[in-house]
Design a protein around this motif. Structure first.
Motif, PDB file in Angstrom:
ATOM      1  N   ASP A  20       7.360   4.588  41.971  1.00  0.00           N
ATOM      2  CA  ASP A  20       6.257   4.173  41.110  1.00  0.00           C
ATOM      3  C   ASP A  20       5.063   5.045  41.450  1.00  0.00           C
ATOM      4  OD1 ASP A  20       4.124   2.966  39.844  1.00  0.00           O
ATOM      5  OD2 ASP A  20       4.609   0.941  40.513  1.00  0.00           O
ATOM      6  N   LEU A  21       4.679   5.924  40.533  1.00  0.00           N
ATOM      7  CA  LEU A  21       3.589   6.848  40.807  1.00  0.00           C
ATOM      8  C   LEU A  21       2.255   6.148  41.041  1.00  0.00           C
ATOM      9  CD1 LEU A  21       4.242   9.868  38.434  1.00  0.00           C
ATOM     10  CD2 LEU A  21       4.515   9.752  40.901  1.00  0.00           C
ATOM     11  N   GLU A  22       2.139   4.909  40.620  1.00  0.00           N
ATOM     12  CA  GLU A  22       0.876   4.197  40.822  1.00  0.00           C
ATOM     13  C   GLU A  22       0.876   3.390  42.113  1.00  0.00           C
ATOM     14  OE1 GLU A  22      -1.428   3.394  37.050  1.00  0.00           O
ATOM     15  OE2 GLU A  22       0.604   2.790  36.495  1.00  0.00           O
ATOM     16  N   ALA A  23       1.940   3.485  42.884  1.00  0.00           N
ATOM     17  CA  ALA A  23       2.027   2.825  44.182  1.00  0.00           C
ATOM     18  C   ALA A  23       2.320   3.901  45.212  1.00  0.00           C
ATOM     19  CB  ALA A  23       3.136   1.774  44.164  1.00  0.00           C
ATOM     20  N   ASP A  24       2.401   3.490  46.469  1.00  0.00           N
ATOM     21  CA  ASP A  24       2.756   4.464  47.491  1.00  0.00           C
ATOM     22  C   ASP A  24       4.149   5.004  47.209  1.00  0.00           C
ATOM     23  OD1 ASP A  24       0.381   4.268  48.879  1.00  0.00           O
ATOM     24  OD2 ASP A  24       1.095   2.629  50.139  1.00  0.00           O
ATOM     25  N   LEU A  25       4.305   6.291  47.409  1.00  0.00           N
ATOM     26  CA  LEU A  25       5.613   6.905  47.231  1.00  0.00           C
ATOM     27  C   LEU A  25       6.507   6.533  48.404  1.00  0.00           C
ATOM     28  CD1 LEU A  25       4.459  10.448  46.064  1.00  0.00           C
ATOM     29  CD2 LEU A  25       5.440   8.651  44.650  1.00  0.00           C
ATOM     30  N   PRO A  26       7.814   6.535  48.198  1.00  0.00           N
ATOM     31  CA  PRO A  26       8.722   6.282  49.324  1.00  0.00           C
ATOM     32  C   PRO A  26       8.476   7.341  50.406  1.00  0.00           C
ATOM     33  CG  PRO A  26       9.933   6.498  47.255  1.00  0.00           C
ATOM     34  CD  PRO A  26       8.517   6.825  46.963  1.00  0.00           C
ATOM     35  N   PRO A  27       8.807   7.026  51.658  1.00  0.00           N
ATOM     36  CA  PRO A  27       8.641   8.029  52.720  1.00  0.00           C
ATOM     37  C   PRO A  27       9.459   9.280  52.399  1.00  0.00           C
ATOM     38  CG  PRO A  27       9.213   5.886  53.639  1.00  0.00           C
ATOM     39  CD  PRO A  27       9.344   5.766  52.163  1.00  0.00           C
ATOM     40  N   LEU A  28       8.814  10.410  52.474  1.00  0.00           N
ATOM     41  CA  LEU A  28       9.475  11.672  52.155  1.00  0.00           C
ATOM     42  C   LEU A  28       9.180  12.704  53.228  1.00  0.00           C
ATOM     43  CD1 LEU A  28       8.115  11.978  48.495  1.00  0.00           C
ATOM     44  CD2 LEU A  28      10.387  11.240  49.116  1.00  0.00           C
ATOM     45  N   ALA A  29      10.107  13.621  53.416  1.00  0.00           N
ATOM     46  CA  ALA A  29       9.785  14.804  54.203  1.00  0.00           C
ATOM     47  C   ALA A  29       8.842  15.642  53.350  1.00  0.00           C
ATOM     48  CB  ALA A  29      11.061  15.575  54.516  1.00  0.00           C
ATOM     49  N   PRO A  30       7.936  16.378  53.961  1.00  0.00           N
ATOM     50  CA  PRO A  30       7.042  17.209  53.147  1.00  0.00           C
ATOM     51  C   PRO A  30       7.853  18.116  52.221  1.00  0.00           C
ATOM     52  CG  PRO A  30       6.325  17.190  55.429  1.00  0.00           C
ATOM     53  CD  PRO A  30       7.672  16.508  55.392  1.00  0.00           C
ATOM     54  N   ALA A  31       7.455  18.166  50.980  1.00  0.00           N
ATOM     55  CA  ALA A  31       8.202  18.909  49.959  1.00  0.00           C
ATOM     56  C   ALA A  31       7.619  20.296  49.754  1.00  0.00           C
ATOM     57  CB  ALA A  31       8.176  18.144  48.639  1.00  0.00           C
ATOM     58  N   ASP A  32       8.488  21.248  49.493  1.00  0.00           N
ATOM     59  CA  ASP A  32       8.045  22.591  49.121  1.00  0.00           C
ATOM     60  C   ASP A  32       7.505  22.586  47.699  1.00  0.00           C
ATOM     61  OD1 ASP A  32       8.830  23.830  51.542  1.00  0.00           O
ATOM     62  OD2 ASP A  32      10.902  23.944  50.813  1.00  0.00           O
ATOM     63  N   ALA A  33       8.122  21.770  46.837  1.00  0.00           N
ATOM     64  CA  ALA A  33       7.721  21.702  45.433  1.00  0.00           C
ATOM     65  C   ALA A  33       7.973  20.295  44.909  1.00  0.00           C
ATOM     66  CB  ALA A  33       8.502  22.713  44.600  1.00  0.00           C
ATOM     67  N   ILE A  34       7.092  19.865  44.041  1.00  0.00           N
ATOM     68  CA  ILE A  34       7.250  18.591  43.337  1.00  0.00           C
ATOM     69  C   ILE A  34       7.134  18.891  41.852  1.00  0.00           C
ATOM     70  CG2 ILE A  34       6.229  16.322  42.846  1.00  0.00           C
ATOM     71  CD1 ILE A  34       5.286  16.254  45.758  1.00  0.00           C
TER      72      ILE A  34
END
Length: 143
Positions: A20-34
């Motif tokens: 949900d872009l209006e909530a916190d994003l799930p835990p992610l490794a830092p992304a090179d690209a989104i």
């Protein structure tokens, strides 16, 4: 997206996330690209959403944001239905304005991206030209 990445041989480097872009994003490794395609215009607080996306990028990472642009031209110049097409396009733009509350195709995204601390912002319109007769892929978009 994950299926295509696997088919193209890069599935081990691509992760898709449903969130949900209006909530916190799930835990992610830092992304090179989104890749955010046709979604940011739907959120109530665009700057906060863009900031969350920026925070999910590694330093030097890239956000690719695809949003509305100019309305498509589908008729050759001088076609008898050009006026009707233009009326339909005007109605489509009015509907977007009513539903979303702002003029998405003409919206200046740069100030919001800057407010979310993005730098090196580039706006690159992409134009597709599909001359008649359309091939199989193009015909799939027609009723």
């Amino acid at each position: 997206m994950a299926v295509r990445a696997t088919t193209e041989g890069v599935g081990h480097r691509v992760a898709t996330v449903v969130g949900d872009l209006e909530a916190d994003l799930p835990p992610l490794a830092p992304a090179d690209a989104i890749w955010a395609s046709m979604v940011v215009h739907h959120v109530a607080d665009r700057v906060a959403t863009l900031r969350r996306l920026r925070n999910a990028l590694r330093p030097g990472g890239t956000l690719v944001m695809v949003e509305f642009g100019a309305q498509p031209t589908v008729l050759p110049e001088g076609h008898p239905a050009t006026e009707a097409w233009q009326r339909m396009q005007s109605q489509a733009e009015a509907t977007l304005l009513t539903r979303l509350g702002f003029d998405v195709p003409r919206h200046p995204w740069r100030p919001e991206l800057e407010a979310a601390d993005f730098t090196h912002i580039a706006d690159r319109p992409v134009v597709f030209h599909h001359p008649a007769p359309l091939g199989e892929v193009g015909r799939r978009w027609l009723p």
